[in-house]
Design an enzyme around this catalytic site. Structure first.
Site, PDB file in Angstrom:
ATOM      1  N   CYS A  70      11.940  72.559  62.790  1.00  0.00           N
ATOM      2  CA  CYS A  70      11.192  72.662  61.536  1.00  0.00           C
ATOM      3  C   CYS A  70      11.979  73.284  60.388  1.00  0.00           C
ATOM      4  O   CYS A  70      11.527  73.266  59.245  1.00  0.00           O
ATOM      5  CB  CYS A  70       9.893  73.449  61.768  1.00  0.00           C
ATOM      6  SG  CYS A  70      10.121  75.105  62.443  1.00  0.00           S
ATOM      7  N   HIS A  71      13.159  73.801  60.653  1.00  0.00           N
ATOM      8  CA  HIS A  71      13.938  74.508  59.615  1.00  0.00           C
ATOM      9  C   HIS A  71      15.384  74.057  59.691  1.00  0.00           C
ATOM     10  O   HIS A  71      16.197  74.731  60.323  1.00  0.00           O
ATOM     11  CB  HIS A  71      13.829  76.015  59.833  1.00  0.00           C
ATOM     12  CG  HIS A  71      14.387  76.848  58.722  1.00  0.00           C
ATOM     13  ND1 HIS A  71      15.685  77.298  58.699  1.00  0.00           N
ATOM     14  CD2 HIS A  71      13.813  77.332  57.607  1.00  0.00           C
ATOM     15  CE1 HIS A  71      15.887  78.041  57.629  1.00  0.00           C
ATOM     16  NE2 HIS A  71      14.763  78.074  56.945  1.00  0.00           N
ATOM     17  N   PHE A  72      15.765  73.024  59.167  1.00  0.00           N
ATOM     18  CA  PHE A  72      15.070  72.021  58.370  1.00  0.00           C
ATOM     19  C   PHE A  72      15.229  70.681  59.071  1.00  0.00           C
ATOM     20  O   PHE A  72      16.278  70.445  59.665  1.00  0.00           O
ATOM     21  CB  PHE A  72      15.700  71.932  56.975  1.00  0.00           C
ATOM     22  CG  PHE A  72      15.577  73.207  56.185  1.00  0.00           C
ATOM     23  CD1 PHE A  72      14.433  73.471  55.460  1.00  0.00           C
ATOM     24  CD2 PHE A  72      16.607  74.138  56.166  1.00  0.00           C
ATOM     25  CE1 PHE A  72      14.329  74.640  54.701  1.00  0.00           C
ATOM     26  CE2 PHE A  72      16.498  75.301  55.423  1.00  0.00           C
ATOM     27  CZ  PHE A  72      15.368  75.560  54.684  1.00  0.00           C
TER      28      PHE A  72
END
Length: 169
Positions: A70-72
């Site tokens: 999720c990052h990124f």
């Protein structure tokens, strides 16, 4: 009085997260996925750069860690705040290991420098926390420390004057 044990494996860290290591209501680590280390390799109350205590810990990096997805998306990087949280976690752990009572909480940090990144191809982070002050009075239990995070031996994060307190309320 500090515990005699100076090395802690993942099972010990999970016991701390459940409140079993230092007793109910005292210093606790978070559970996974927020637990930011896999083992503590050394801890003291009178060694380290300033002779006021230290902690050394390791965190195994694998491409499937939760934050990479999720990052990124398409550019996976471990959030720098998680490395800082790992240093805070270890600072609080040291206070509990000393036998000091209360639940830990971060009070702040004086300076943070991020000079590198943790990508999925890294293998291991090493945290080094060196206390500059450890205070226990009737009204205050607090540790002040400097810390570094190394990724595969390269210093990537440096912090000065991070503060963690324990409170029995």
């Amino acid at each position: 009085m500090a515990m005699e044990q100076t090395r802690f494996d993942k099972g010990d860290l999970l016991a701390c997260a459940r409140g079993e290591l230092f007793g109910p209501g005292n210093a606790q680590l978070p559970e996974p996925p927020m637990l930011m280390m896999d083992r503590i390799t050394d801890i003291s109350e009178d060694r380290g750069a300033h002779g006021k205590g230290h902690v050394v810990a390791e965190f195994d990096i694998t491409p499937d860690l939760w934050f990479f997805a999720c990052h990124f998306p398409g550019n996976p990087i471990m959030p720098g705040c998680l490395g800082l949280d790992g240093l805070w976690q270890l600072t609080g752990f040291n206070l509990g290991w000393r036998g000091w009572k209360g639940r830990g909480y971060a009070l702040g940090v004086g300076e943070v420098k991020l000079t590198g990144m943790v990508r999925p191809d890294r293998r291991m982070l090493t945290y080094r926390v060196d206390f500059t002050k450890a205070v226990q009075t009737r009204r205050l239990t607090m540790g002040v420390a400097d810390g570094i995070v190394e990724a595969d031996g390269e210093v990537i994060y440096q912090v000065k004057d991070m503060k963690v307190a324990l409170s029995e309320s």
